[in-house]
Motif scaffolding. Structure first.
Motif, short mmCIF file in Angstrom:
data_model
loop_
_atom_site.label_atom_id
_atom_site.label_comp_id
_atom_site.label_asym_id
_atom_site.label_seq_id
_atom_site.Cartn_x
_atom_site.Cartn_y
_atom_site.Cartn_z
N ALA A 1 -3.29 3.27 -0.97
CA ALA A 1 -2.01 2.56 -0.87
C ALA A 1 -0.81 3.50 -0.89
O ALA A 1 0.31 3.09 -0.58
CB ALA A 1 -1.89 1.54 -2.01
N PRO B 1 0.40 3.63 3.10
CA PRO B 1 0.11 2.31 3.67
C PRO B 1 0.05 2.30 5.19
O PRO B 1 -0.65 1.46 5.78
CB PRO B 1 1.27 1.45 3.16
CG PRO B 1 2.37 2.42 2.86
CD PRO B 1 1.68 3.65 2.37
N GLU B 2 0.74 3.24 5.82
CA GLU B 2 0.74 3.26 7.29
C GLU B 2 -0.63 3.60 7.86
O GLU B 2 -0.89 3.38 9.05
CB GLU B 2 1.78 4.27 7.81
CG GLU B 2 1.50 5.73 7.50
CD GLU B 2 1.95 6.16 6.11
OE1 GLU B 2 1.91 7.38 5.84
OE2 GLU B 2 2.35 5.28 5.32
N TRP C 1 -1.14 -2.78 7.74
CA TRP C 1 -0.08 -2.34 6.84
C TRP C 1 1.29 -2.93 7.17
O TRP C 1 2.19 -2.96 6.33
CB TRP C 1 -0.01 -0.81 6.83
CG TRP C 1 0.61 -0.20 8.05
CD1 TRP C 1 0.01 0.03 9.24
CD2 TRP C 1 1.95 0.28 8.18
NE1 TRP C 1 0.87 0.62 10.13
CE2 TRP C 1 2.08 0.79 9.51
CE3 TRP C 1 3.06 0.33 7.35
CZ2 TRP C 1 3.26 1.34 9.99
CZ3 TRP C 1 4.24 0.88 7.83
CH2 TRP C 1 4.34 1.37 9.13
#
Length: 361
Positions: free
Chosen positions: A160, A163-164, A169
């Motif tokens: 996390a 996130p991308e 996401w």
């Protein structure tokens, strides 16, 4: 030890305005942000300097900042070693007195995302240099006695944090929190994931960091053997259900990696940082209580063999030093000749320095 604690107190007093400079008045809320906190004093190998941290508060920015200072043992000279807007912590002198290592997260935003790294400040002069580059960062650094390696604690990477790189996401709603652990939440940390801490070793010459333990338990408090070949640590890795117990044991692993070997297997929680005897044959450690009496926990001192025969196995009933003592002990260390064990003795909200003969529990 007592002088070191007294020094820290003096530094704290010296860093704040003297009471006699202004008229006495009631304490106000804004005074909280003016308090300067001093901590983690570390004496240099030559005994001439003490490195320590100084934490200040910027009330307008609602932010704390920690820098590293050092002061001569006699208090005659005081120097600020770091002054960046980023926090520095864990000052640790190399045993050969050439470097002062510390942990900091500096640089670009991408570099800061990698977490705190090891920095070395050469005593001969110059700017501190970042020497590690471990994704996720490091903490709890400890020099090897031969000054060639630094042990550290590293956390598992959290997907996390980037996130991308995760599926979906860009979703508009926050993903649900999935709980599948008995121990699922902690103060400050919040909800826990299946992420754990492990022991690592940083090679100062090659600048290579290697994580040497694995598993689904936390490994903490690394401590080098006198010959710089092994590292003792505490962990619940021997427990069937680590989340359901506070029972940590002492383990040891080769500094080059390999399968950790269990040194204690008691019903109680061993804790603190394991302290090796100067000859490396024994380890002093704190002994807590079992899960049933955890609320009444009061650490006791015990000593275990560092390399018990395979036929004997881990220590299950260690001898308790000062068994009749009804006070907690902490911060254990051996005398240079191995004849005595020093520790802090808690009594009526005060810590005293005390010793006990190593051969006479």
């Amino acid at each position: 030890m007592r002088k070191l604690l007294a020094l820290a107190a003096c530094l704290l007093i010296g860093s704040t305005p003297a009471v006699g400079q202004t008229a006495r008045r009631p304490l106000a809320l804004e005074d909280h942000s003016r308090i300067v906190a001093v901590g983690d004093p570390q004496r240099s190998p030559d005994g001439q300097w003490v490195a320590y941290t100084v934490t200040t508060i910027d009330a307008e920015k609602d932010k704390r900042n920690t820098d590293i200072w050092m002061v001569k043992w006699d208090g005659s000279e005081q120097l600020q070693l770091t002054s960046s807007p980023d926090n520095e912590s864990s000052p640790r002198w190399s045993p050969d007195n050439k470097y002062l290592a510390f942990v900091a997260s500096r640089g670009t935003e991408d570099e800061k995302k990698r977490g705190g790294q090891i920095w070395l400040l050469n005593r001969a002069g110059g700017e501190a240099q970042r020497v590690s580059d471990l994704k996720g960062g490091v903490g709890d650094i400890q020099w090897s006695p031969d000054a060639t390696h630094i042990a550290f604690v590293a956390e598992d990477l959290d997907p996390a944090d980037e996130p991308e790189k995760m599926d979906g996401w860009k979703r508009k709603t926050t993903p649900p929190i999935v709980i599948d652990r008995y121990h699922f939440k902690e103060d400050r940390t919040g909800y826990l994931k299946n992420l754990y801490s492990h022991i690592g070793v940083f090679d100062v010459a090659s600048k290579i960091a290697t994580v040497i333990t694995r598993g689904t338990t936390d490994d903490r408090s690394p401590s080098w053997s006198p010959d710089s070949k092994s590292i003792a640590f505490v962990s619940k890795r021997g427990q069937a259900a680590p989340d359901r117990t506070s029972n940590t044991d002492v383990w040891v692993v080769s500094a080059t990696g390999g399968e950790p070997r269990q040194l204690t297997k008691t019903e109680f929680a061993e804790g603190g940082r394991p302290a090796w005897s100067p000859d490396g044959s024994r380890i002093a450690v704190l002994l807590g209580d079992n899960d049933t009496n955890g609320a009444y926990d009061m650490n006791k001192l015990t000593v275990i063999p560092s390399n018990p025969p395979a036929s004997v196995g881990p220590t299950q009933r260690p001898t308790i030093y000062m068994a009749q003592l009804d006070r907690a002990v902490s911060n254990v260390s051996w005398s240079a000749d191995g004849q005595n064990i020093a520790f802090l003795l808690q009594d009526d909200r005060t810590n005293h320095v005390a010793t006990v003969p190593a051969e006479n529990p």
